[in-house]
Design a protein around this motif. Structure first.
Motif, PDB file in Angstrom:
ATOM      1  N   ASP A 154       0.834  -1.211   0.000  1.00 27.43           N
ATOM      2  CA  ASP A 154       0.000   0.000   0.000  1.00 27.43           C
ATOM      3  C   ASP A 154       0.865   1.256   0.000  1.00 27.43           C
ATOM      4  O   ASP A 154       0.536   2.253  -0.660  1.00 27.43           O
ATOM      5  N   LEU A 155       1.955   1.214   0.751  1.00 27.51           N
ATOM      6  CA  LEU A 155       2.848   2.373   0.815  1.00 27.51           C
ATOM      7  C   LEU A 155       3.474   2.657  -0.547  1.00 27.51           C
ATOM      8  O   LEU A 155       3.556   3.820  -0.984  1.00 27.51           O
ATOM      9  N   ILE A 156       3.909   1.615  -1.242  1.00 24.25           N
ATOM     10  CA  ILE A 156       4.530   1.811  -2.555  1.00 24.25           C
ATOM     11  C   ILE A 156       3.516   2.346  -3.555  1.00 24.25           C
ATOM     12  O   ILE A 156       3.817   3.231  -4.379  1.00 24.25           O
ATOM     13  N   LYS A 157       2.291   1.849  -3.496  1.00 21.71           N
ATOM     14  CA  LYS A 157       1.234   2.374  -4.379  1.00 21.71           C
ATOM     15  C   LYS A 157       0.950   3.843  -4.068  1.00 21.71           C
ATOM     16  O   LYS A 157       0.757   4.660  -4.985  1.00 21.71           O
ATOM     17  N   ALA A 158       0.904   4.180  -2.785  1.00 20.89           N
ATOM     18  CA  ALA A 158       0.679   5.578  -2.399  1.00 20.89           C
ATOM     19  C   ALA A 158       1.826   6.454  -2.863  1.00 20.89           C
ATOM     20  O   ALA A 158       1.619   7.578  -3.352  1.00 20.89           O
ATOM     21  N   PHE A 159       3.040   5.943  -2.737  1.00 26.28           N
ATOM     22  CA  PHE A 159       4.212   6.716  -3.144  1.00 26.28           C
ATOM     23  C   PHE A 159       4.197   6.969  -4.654  1.00 26.28           C
ATOM     24  O   PHE A 159       4.584   8.044  -5.119  1.00 26.28           O
ATOM     25  N   ALA A 160       3.731   5.976  -5.416  1.00 24.41           N
ATOM     26  CA  ALA A 160       3.645   6.152  -6.863  1.00 24.41           C
ATOM     27  C   ALA A 160       2.701   7.299  -7.214  1.00 24.41           C
ATOM     28  O   ALA A 160       2.984   8.098  -8.129  1.00 24.41           O
ATOM     29  N   LEU A 161       1.590   7.402  -6.508  1.00 25.21           N
ATOM     30  CA  LEU A 161       0.671   8.524  -6.725  1.00 25.21           C
ATOM     31  C   LEU A 161       1.317   9.844  -6.302  1.00 25.21           C
ATOM     32  O   LEU A 161       1.174  10.864  -6.992  1.00 25.21           O
ATOM     33  N   LEU A 162       2.019   9.830  -5.187  1.00 26.15           N
ATOM     34  CA  LEU A 162       2.661  11.046  -4.687  1.00 26.15           C
ATOM     35  C   LEU A 162       3.712  11.558  -5.665  1.00 26.15           C
ATOM     36  O   LEU A 162       3.836  12.774  -5.881  1.00 26.15           O
ATOM     37  N   ARG A 163       4.455  10.642  -6.282  1.00 26.23           N
ATOM     38  CA  ARG A 163       5.519  11.012  -7.201  1.00 26.23           C
ATOM     39  C   ARG A 163       4.995  11.753  -8.430  1.00 26.23           C
ATOM     40  O   ARG A 163       5.759  12.444  -9.118  1.00 26.23           O
ATOM     41  N   GLN A 164       3.711  11.635  -8.722  1.00 25.45           N
ATOM     42  CA  GLN A 164       3.149  12.321  -9.872  1.00 25.45           C
ATOM     43  C   GLN A 164       3.170  13.838  -9.720  1.00 25.45           C
ATOM     44  O   GLN A 164       3.148  14.566 -10.713  1.00 25.45           O
ATOM     45  N   SER A 165       3.233  14.298  -8.455  1.00 27.37           N
ATOM     46  CA  SER A 165       3.201  15.751  -8.239  1.00 27.37           C
ATOM     47  C   SER A 165       4.288  16.251  -7.290  1.00 27.37           C
ATOM     48  O   SER A 165       4.474  17.468  -7.160  1.00 27.37           O
TER      49      SER A 165
END
Length: 424
Positions: free
Chosen positions: A252-263
């Motif tokens: 879940d953390l890696i998926k969240a980080f992937a979204l965060l990296r977009q911005s």
């Protein structure tokens, strides 16, 4: 004269429960208590003990024929519920026999130590040691006061076992023998009452303490050349520390980080080892963020890495009382945690001292991380609150609670009816 207290645990290898046990054993008032340590399953010792603490390690000796026969009989009974499936029945029999023979062997060794040491009470950490100790006291009809603590949310932990219903039934039966169940959080206490039927009058909550001085000292140690590389790139650094396992929710953390990296320009460091390492690496690659996610492995000093990072993240699906949150907060880190059962809600004061998100919701986690990474005022405020809150969880307060409980128990008085000795 000081009361002799036996502390019982599987081993003294590295782990949060073992570290807390070491704090208590080393710090407990010697004018009132004389502690000894009993290692039931392994002689491994990763933490230092005071020189005046005797350590007993059980030897693995073969069982006599009649006890092996008893193990076969009990294993057959345990396999009966699975008669409809020959393969599961056979597996249940083999598993039960292995476990029962181990329990009997450890029980005989523990009985010998109890007879020799004659403690006024026992303090037992972790489920396997609890089962062995309770069976020993029941089989040999010893009315010795016992304090037990699983250090985790037991109902969730049992779901990962091969036969969760069988284990749950066994726990409900055995735990009736516990004089005091020591919960590490109010959430754990409520779980033990609702799922295992332990009366509130036989439970007490004692929050873990942590060694603030040690954490700050070790955080000040210099980073190695390899560790410095983790922090040399642009952007904020997010860090989490914990075994790479299903419970910790790193996917879940890696998926969240992937979204965060977009911005947001940032990096993620996952400190720890575990059986999900390869799976997590593949997930990071699939999401296109492999170059921004680091897996440095296990380290004996995670504190200097935590100190160098900007934000600490806990993505667990369940806990008991995650000390790593306190350690990050003592280092002045702004923290984001799942509101998992149990511990984070109580440590973070319902969100006052850190951000809480629902467990298993990577989008909510990404939103919280975005806020804390992009709003410097929020981040600075949480850093200050973190330091202040961490001071509530001192080793001294925790040890004092253990001492009060043991005084009450070994004197034969009632359990602390108020039910709670904590740091809040």
């Amino acid at each position: 004269m000081s009361k002799k207290i036996g502390f019982v645990v599987n081993s003294f290898a590295g782990g949060g429960a073992e570290r807390i046990l070491g704090y208590v054993v080393n710090s407990i008032d010697r004018s009132r208590f004389s502690p000894f340590l009993c290692l039931l399953l392994s002689p491994e010792q990763s933490y230092e003990l005071s020189g005046d603490v005797p350590v007993h390690v059980l030897e693995d000796s073969p069982l006599p024929f009649y006890l092996k026969a008893a193990a076969v009989g009990f294993s057959a009974l345990a396999a009966l519920p699975f008669l409809h499936s020959p393969s599961r029945c056979s597996e249940a029999f083999r598993h039960s026999r292995q476990v029962i023979e181990q329990l009997i062997s450890a029980s005989l060794g523990l009985k010998a130590i109890i007879d020799r040491e004659r403690p006024a009470a026992l303090v037992v950490f972790l489920q396997t040691s609890i089962v062995i100790t309770l069976l020993t006291l029941i089989f040999f009809r010893q009315r010795l006061p016992v304090v037990c603590s699983d250090r985790i949310l037991l109902s969730h932990e049992l779901e990962g076992y091969r036969f969760p219903r069988l284990n749950r039934m066994l726990m409900r039966l055995l735990y009736r023998r516990i004089d005091v169940y020591l919960a590490v959080s109010e959430g754990v206490k409520q779980d033990m009452a609702s799922q295992f039927g332990i009366p509130d009058t036989r439970m007490v909550t004692v929050y873990n303490g942590f060694d603030r001085r040690m954490v700050l000292e070790r955080a000040g140690e210099p980073l190695s050349a390899g560790e410095q590389e983790l922090f040399r790139r642009d952007g904020l650094v997010l860090i989490t520390v914990g075994r790479l396992m299903e419970q910790k929710g790193h996917d879940d953390l890696i998926k969240a980080f992937a979204l965060l990296r977009q911005s947001v320009s940032c990096r993620l460091i996952l400190v720890g080892e575990g059986d999900r390492l390869d799976e997590l690496r593949r997930l990071a690659a699939e999401l296109g963020i492999a170059d921004h996610v680091e897996f440095p492995g296990w380290t004996s000093n995670p504190f200097k890495l935590m100190a160098a990072a900007d934000v600490f993240v806990l993505s667990s699906r369940y806990e008991g009382f995650p000390n790593v949150l306190l350690e990050a907060m003592a280092l002045g880190k702004a923290v984001v945690s799942t509101d998992c059962p149990s511990g984070p809600f109580e440590i973070l004061g319902g969100g006052r001292y850190g951000m809480l998100v629902p467990p298993g919701d990577h989008r909510a986690l990404a939103e919280a991380l975005h806020t804390i990474c992009t709003d410097e005022a929020v981040r600075n405020d949480l850093q200050q609150r973190s330091r202040e809150r961490a001071e509530d969880f001192s080793l001294e307060r925790m040890v004092a609670a253990y001492e009060a409980l043991l005084d009450s128990l070994s004197a034969g008085s009632a359990v602390l009816r108020s039910g709670r000795k904590d740091a809040a």
